[in-house]
Every structure is written in structure tokens, then in C-alpha cells.
Design an enzyme around this catalytic site. Structure first.
Site, PDB file in Angstrom:
ATOM      1  N   THR A 183      39.138  47.548  32.644  1.00 13.70           N
ATOM      2  CA  THR A 183      39.669  46.330  33.281  1.00 13.70           C
ATOM      3  C   THR A 183      39.718  45.211  32.248  1.00 13.70           C
ATOM      4  OG1 THR A 183      37.480  45.632  33.912  1.00 13.70           O
ATOM      5  CG2 THR A 183      38.707  46.889  35.529  1.00 13.70           C
ATOM      6  N   GLU A 326      41.161  49.087  39.242  1.00 12.17           N
ATOM      7  CA  GLU A 326      40.207  49.802  40.099  1.00 12.17           C
ATOM      8  C   GLU A 326      40.871  50.541  41.252  1.00 12.17           C
ATOM      9  OE1 GLU A 326      39.835  46.826  38.842  1.00 12.17           O
ATOM     10  OE2 GLU A 326      37.752  46.309  38.445  1.00 12.17           O
ATOM     11  N   LYS A 436      37.449  24.208  46.057  1.00 14.46           N
ATOM     12  CA  LYS A 436      36.877  23.809  47.344  1.00 14.46           C
ATOM     13  C   LYS A 436      36.822  22.289  47.411  1.00 14.46           C
ATOM     14  CE  LYS A 436      33.679  25.682  50.649  1.00 14.46           C
ATOM     15  NZ  LYS A 436      32.492  26.464  50.902  1.00 14.46           N
ATOM     16  N   TRP A 441      39.069  25.283  51.578  1.00 12.94           N
ATOM     17  CA  TRP A 441      39.606  26.000  50.421  1.00 12.94           C
ATOM     18  C   TRP A 441      41.045  25.589  50.131  1.00 12.94           C
ATOM     19  CZ3 TRP A 441      35.749  28.311  48.129  1.00 12.94           C
ATOM     20  CH2 TRP A 441      34.703  28.819  48.897  1.00 12.94           C
TER      21      TRP A 441
HETATM   22  P1  AMP Z   1      44.365  44.326  36.626  1.00 14.08           P
HETATM   23  O1  AMP Z   1      43.225  45.221  36.948  1.00 14.08           O
HETATM   24  O2  AMP Z   1      44.340  43.818  35.217  1.00 14.08           O
HETATM   25  O3  AMP Z   1      45.681  44.933  36.982  1.00 14.08           O
HETATM   26  O4  AMP Z   1      44.220  43.008  37.505  1.00 14.08           O
HETATM   27  C1  AMP Z   1      44.160  43.078  38.910  1.00 14.08           C
HETATM   28  C2  AMP Z   1      44.267  41.701  39.487  1.00 14.08           C
HETATM   29  O5  AMP Z   1      45.569  41.159  39.264  1.00 14.08           O
HETATM   30  C3  AMP Z   1      44.103  41.658  40.985  1.00 14.08           C
HETATM   31  O6  AMP Z   1      42.745  41.710  41.389  1.00 14.08           O
HETATM   32  C4  AMP Z   1      44.782  40.336  41.340  1.00 14.08           C
HETATM   33  O7  AMP Z   1      43.920  39.239  41.104  1.00 14.08           O
HETATM   34  C5  AMP Z   1      45.917  40.276  40.331  1.00 14.08           C
HETATM   35  N1  AMP Z   1      47.167  40.731  40.964  1.00 14.08           N
HETATM   36  C6  AMP Z   1      47.692  41.965  40.973  1.00 14.08           C
HETATM   37  N2  AMP Z   1      48.854  41.994  41.655  1.00 14.08           N
HETATM   38  C7  AMP Z   1      49.070  40.738  42.108  1.00 14.08           C
HETATM   39  C8  AMP Z   1      50.101  40.116  42.893  1.00 14.08           C
HETATM   40  N3  AMP Z   1      51.164  40.784  43.333  1.00 14.08           N
HETATM   41  N4  AMP Z   1      49.976  38.794  43.157  1.00 14.08           N
HETATM   42  C9  AMP Z   1      48.926  38.085  42.704  1.00 14.08           C
HETATM   43  N5  AMP Z   1      47.933  38.614  41.958  1.00 14.08           N
HETATM   44  C10 AMP Z   1      47.998  39.917  41.667  1.00 14.08           C
END
Ligand code: AMP
Length: 540
Positions: A183, A326, A436, A441
Site C-alpha cells: 500500500t 487491500e 471537524k 464533519w
Molecule cells: P490505494 O490502495 O493506493 O489504491 O488507495 C486506496 C484509497 O484510494 C482508498 O482507500 C480511497 O481513499 C482512495 N480512493 C480509491 N478510489 C476512490 C474514488 N473513486 N474516489 C475517492 N477516493 C478513492
């Protein structure tokens, strides 16, 4: 295999192994092309049969190099057909494919390669300086191979050419690991997610559905999402199941992408919003269109409303997806509802600007941010911590000592969201980024999405600034589009009818650039650091 316990029959023992995918693609769609536009501008074409042939050779080369079952084979590369070969070759040898993100910082790459104990490293010549710089810090790596040059390591094609590729794939069980992705790690060290054959196969089969990628053998897919990020959204696996034609570009230049989209008659593509912004800007500048493009899957960060309107207005189906490393990574996709055709264009755009609904297999719920024991109603109003579970969701990070899920298998995503009554997910923030104010929020994501709808705004990020009365108040940090001009007041006026009055940012700050993480997301952590000593007028 023994028949079932009652001896009244049993089904076949067909393990869910990803090697079945490439066998199927080679057998049933062997002629379907995989096109590559290389970094030097040259183009090559192979087929699914060619990918299988080379993957089998590579598997033999890996075993000859001493790779043992479960050991990691790392790649440091952009999108191209040889990279695709390694996905199947590494797994076919019984190894675990580990795609590394070349945009990470040296210390992160140091940590990740050592944590993964990568044995073999296959890299693009473009990353040779990175490899030379890091080699001494990567003691577990025994062999280096270069994808597209015979310098500074043996060339990939020469390395596999010595093997006939006739040996069967390594024996495997469907619960064996096949791929490792780390990640982005905005806090602490990056964490490894170890995908299994079974989770990968279920994710791939699910991805073929109309409400996900809607892919079949007539699809011509140009995946802009990098092969090194979040399993490239699973596309290399489900593309083989579908037998789709793939068009890869090792460079992310909008001129090259538009040319390929047009020339190869690409029907479907997938990538993060920033890529589409640059592609759309390039199309606008040349007055061009993409007549063959029917579908765009977009995720990784929120898709701005203006972009959705633009694509839908041209008859392109928008699939706004949410997921994370994940979740393999598909969690939700913005598929059309049953009453889609009865809805106005405005309504349709609004629904597409949300993150969509789960495909079969994924479950979502939101819990109270302060009291995780309280499950929130799906009322389209109450924001909470988003949790997910399902067969392609992480249970425990690689080498971790404890599970990452609760007793009921719920994984806390770190996202904050609202669930609508029909199950539609609307992401409002990251848990660590929510603002906040006065006990309520404020969604930084909604503020940002609204702000990028302004024609002079290239990028916007909202963060909370400490306030003696309200705890926190939002400010908006804005990068203007080249040549455009806009004032603080004009932006606030523009936002006035788009968000609640008390959400309006107390100030708009203009900057040349907003910091990003290695995976291209806005780094709120760095931005907050940048504005650590910022004081709001009247709040000191
Ligand atoms: P990654 O593991 O690097 O792909 O990051 C995942 C994170 O990207 C998620 O937990 C979200 O916070 C963000 N994310 C993924 N898809 C979207 C989406 N369509 N809109 C907003 N945030 C997103």
C-alpha cells in the site's frame, strides 16, 4: 479426489489457479493481440498465445535461477507486454509476483524490497539509475534482468530464449499466494497485501460482469492504470479470462495515449482522474474526439463531476470505481441502476459522481466514527467509517502478527463515507483528513470536487486549520490552470450554491503545486505540514 461425504456425487477438483487464465487465453483467444508502445516510440505486437509461450519460458528460467515456491519476483516497470509476461511467468514458476512502484522514495523502496525479500528484479532500462542507486541496499536480490536493454543487466528476451517453455506450470493450491502489492503507506511503513490464486480468480471473474469492467473478447482495452499499482485493478488477469485485445503504453503522454486510443480503435480504458484530465485537455486543444471509446473506468480518487459530464455527453459510459490495494482492488463500481433510463441527465451525473455499488462478493457497512460498535443506517446522510469484507479483501498484512480485521472479518478502510438506501457508496473523506468544525464533519473531498468544477482551477485540496471557536475550519489550497486567473472571493462565490454555507472555506490559498504521494494522490499529510503555522484571520 474423493467423492463427497455422502457419496452421492461430487464436482471436479478444478483449483482456482491464475495459470488457468493464461492457458484459457492462449487456447481460446490465442490470436487476440497485445500491442505495446515502448518508451523509445517503437511498437510491437504479440498475442495471448505469445504471452503464454514466453511466460512458460520465463517460468523455466526462474526455476533454473533457483527460485523456490512462494519466493518473490519483483518488477520495476511501466505497462508493456513483457511486463504482462512476467505476471504469468512468475506465478507459473510457483513464485509470487511483486510489482514495485518506481515513483516511491528510495527509503520506501529499500523497506519494501527487504521486507518482501525479493529474489529476482526485472526492470525497465528507464529505471536503471534507480536500480544502480539501490542495489547495495537490496541484499536479497540475487538476479537482475532488464526488460528492454542488454545493459546494465541481461536482457529479458535473451534470458528466456534459452528455455523451450515446455514444462508444466508449478504445482499450486488455490490458497497459495500469487502476488504481493504494498500500500502507498501515507502513515508508517508500507504494508504488503498478499493476494492468493483463489482471491485473484474470484476478483477476475467478478470483474468481467457488465456492472464492473463489462469485458469480453470484442473489448479493446487500454489500461492506463499502471501495472505497478493495486494489481493494475486486476486487468491483466481478467483480460486473459475475457480474451480482450490489450493496448499498452510504456509512456503516459496524452499525445501518445490519444493516438493509440484512436489508431487501435480502443473501446475501453481505465485510469485515475488526473490521466483523464490531461487526455481531455489534449483532445480539446486539437478539437478531437475518440469515436470508438465506449467505456472509461475511473478510480483511485474521486472523479470530478465536470469530467463525468464531459464523457457522458459524448456517449462514453463512465464507471466510477472505488477500491484499495487491500481489496484487490475492486470494492464498488458505478453501475447503472434499474431505473437508469427514467432519470434525468443531471441525476445520472450525480449518481456517477458517487463511488457506486458493490459487485456480488463484496459487503460494505459504515460505523460511527467515535463508536465503532455502532453500525450506521444506510440513510444517504450519516457519514461513518467505511468497513468492507469479502473473499478478495485482505485478512492479514504480509508478515504481520495480527489480523487486520475484526472478529466478523470487517476490514476498516480508513475512508469515511455515506451509504445510500440502495447501497450506493459516497466517499466523503479519509478518516485522518476529515475536518471537524463546531462538532460537525465537513467533507474535504466534496469541497475539492466542487472547487475543481471552476474553469480556472486545476487542482484543489481542503484541509482543516485549528480554530479557537470551531476547533477547525477548512481552507482550500488551489493550483490555478495555466494562464487562468481567479480570486479567493470568486472561488467562494462559485462554491456558495454547491456546499453548505458553513462548509465554505475560511480562506483560499493559491500555490504552484500541491504535494502528491508516490501513487499520485494528494498528500494531505505534507500539505498540513506545509500549513502548520497558518493562522486564520480573526482566529489568532
Ligand atoms: P490505494 O490502495 O493506493 O489504491 O488507495 C486506496 C484509497 O484510494 C482508498 O482507500 C480511497 O481513499 C482512495 N480512493 C480509491 N478510489 C476512490 C474514488 N473513486 N474516489 C475517492 N477516493 C478513492
Amino acid at each position: 479426489m474423493q467423492p463427497g461425504p455422502n457419496n452421492i456425487g461430487a464436482m471436479q477438483d478444478w483449483q482456482l489457479l491464475v495459470t488457468h487464465l493464461i492457458d484459457h487465453a492462449a487456447r481460446e483467444h490465442g490470436e487476440r493481440e497485445i500491442v505495446t508502445h515502448w518508451a523509445d516510440g517503437s511498437e510491437t505486437r504479440t498475442t495471448w498465445a505469445g504471452v503464454r509461450r514466453d511466460a512458460a519460458k520465463m517460468a523455466e528460467a526462474l526455476r533454473a535461477a533457483g527460485l523456490k515456491p512462494g519466493e518473490r519476483v519483483a518488477t520495476l516497470a511501466m505497462n508493456h507486454a513483457r511486463h504482462l509476461v512476467t505476471w504469468y511467468g512468475a506465478v507459473g514458476a510457483g513464485g509470487v509476483l511483486h510489482t514495485l512502484n518506481p515513483r516511491l522514495f528510495d527509503d520506501q523502496l529499500d523497506y519494501i524490497v527487504n521486507h518482501a525479500e525479493d529474489r529476482i528484479m526485472i526492470f525497465d532500462a528507464a529505471f536503471a539509475p534507480l536500480v544502480e542507486r539501490m542495489k547495495a541496499r537490496w541484499p536479497t536480490v540475487e538476479h537482475y534482468i532488464c526488460f528492454d536493454s542488454a545493459q546494465p543487466a541481461p536482457a529479458f528476451e535473451d534470458w528466456i530464449a534459452a528455455y523451450p517453455g515446455t514444462a508444466p506450470w508449478a504445482d499450486a493450491n488455490e490458497r497459495d499466494p500469487c502476488m504481493l502489492c504494498y500500500t502507498s503507506g501515507t502513515t508508517g511503513n508500507p504494508k504488503g497485501v498478499l493476494y492468493e490464486h483463489r482471491s485473484t480468480m474470484l476478483h477476475a471473474i467478478s470483474g468481467l460482469q457488465p456492472q464492473v469492467h463489462a469485458m469480453d473478447c470484442r473489448t479493446v482495452m487500454l489500461p492506463v492504470v499502471p501495472m505497478f499499482h493495486a494489481a493494475s485493478w486486476g486487468l491483466p488477469w481478467l483480460g486473459a479470462a475475457a480474451g480482450a485485445k490489450f493496448v499498452y503504453s510504456a509512456v503516459n503522454d496524452p499525445v501518445v495515449l490519444c493516438d493509440l486510443l484512436r489508431r487501435e480503435k480502443v473501446t475501453a480504458s481505465a485510469g485515475v482522474p488526473t490521466v483523464w484530465l490531461s487526455v481531455l485537455q489534449h483532445l480539446d486543444a486539437g478539437g478531437d474526439t475518440l469515436p470508438d471509446l465506449k467505456q472509461v473506468v475511473c478510480g483511485g480518487s474521486a472523479m470530478p463531476r465536470s469530467m463525468i459530464e464531459r464523457f457522458m455527453g459524448q456517449g462514453v459510459r463512465v464507471v466510477h470505481a472505488w477500491g484499495m490495494t487491500e481489496t484487490s482492488p475492486i470494492g464498488t463500481t458505478g453501475a447503472e441502476s434499474w431505473d437508469w433510463d427514467d432519470r434525468s441527465f443531471e441525476d445520472q451525473v450525480t449518481i456517477k459522481s458517487y463511488q457506486g455499488r458493490v459487485p456480488f462478493g463484496v459487503e460494505l457497512r459504515c460505523v460511527d466514527l467515535d463508536d465503532p460498535g455502532k453500525v450506521l443506517p444506510r440513510d444517504g446522510l450519516t457519514a461513518g467509517a467505511l468497513q468492507v469484507r469479502g473473499p478478495w479483501v485482505v485478512k492479514r498484512y504480509f508478515k504481520a502478527e495480527r489480523d487486520a480485521v475484526d472478529a466478523d472479518q470487517w476490514f476498516d478502510t480508513g475512508d469515511v463515507a455515506v451509504l445510500h438506501p440502495d447501497g450506493t457508496l459516497q466517499l466523503t473523506d479519509r478518516t485522518k483528513d476529515v475536518i471537524k468544525s463546531g462538532g460537525e464533519w465537513i467533507s474535504s473531498v466534496e469541497l475539492e470536487n466542487a472547487a475543481v468544477g471552476h474553469p480556472a482551477v486545476a487542482e484543489a485540496a481542503a484541509i482543516g486549520i485549528a480554530h479557537p471557536k470551531w476547533d477547525e475550519r477548512p481552507i482550500l489550497v488551489v493550483v490555478k490552470k495555466a494562464g487562468a486567473d481567479v480570486t479567493d472571493t470568486e472561488i467562494r462565490d462559485f462554491l456558495a450554491d454547491k456546499v453548505a454555507k458553513w462548509w465554505l472555506p475560511d480562506a483560499v490559498e493559491f500555490v504552484d503545486a500541491i504535494p502528491h504521494t508516490g501513487t499520485g494522490k494528494i498528500s494531505k499529510k505534507d500539505l498540513r505540514e506545509q500549513f502548520r503555522d497558518y493562522t486564520l484571520e480573526g482566529a489568532a
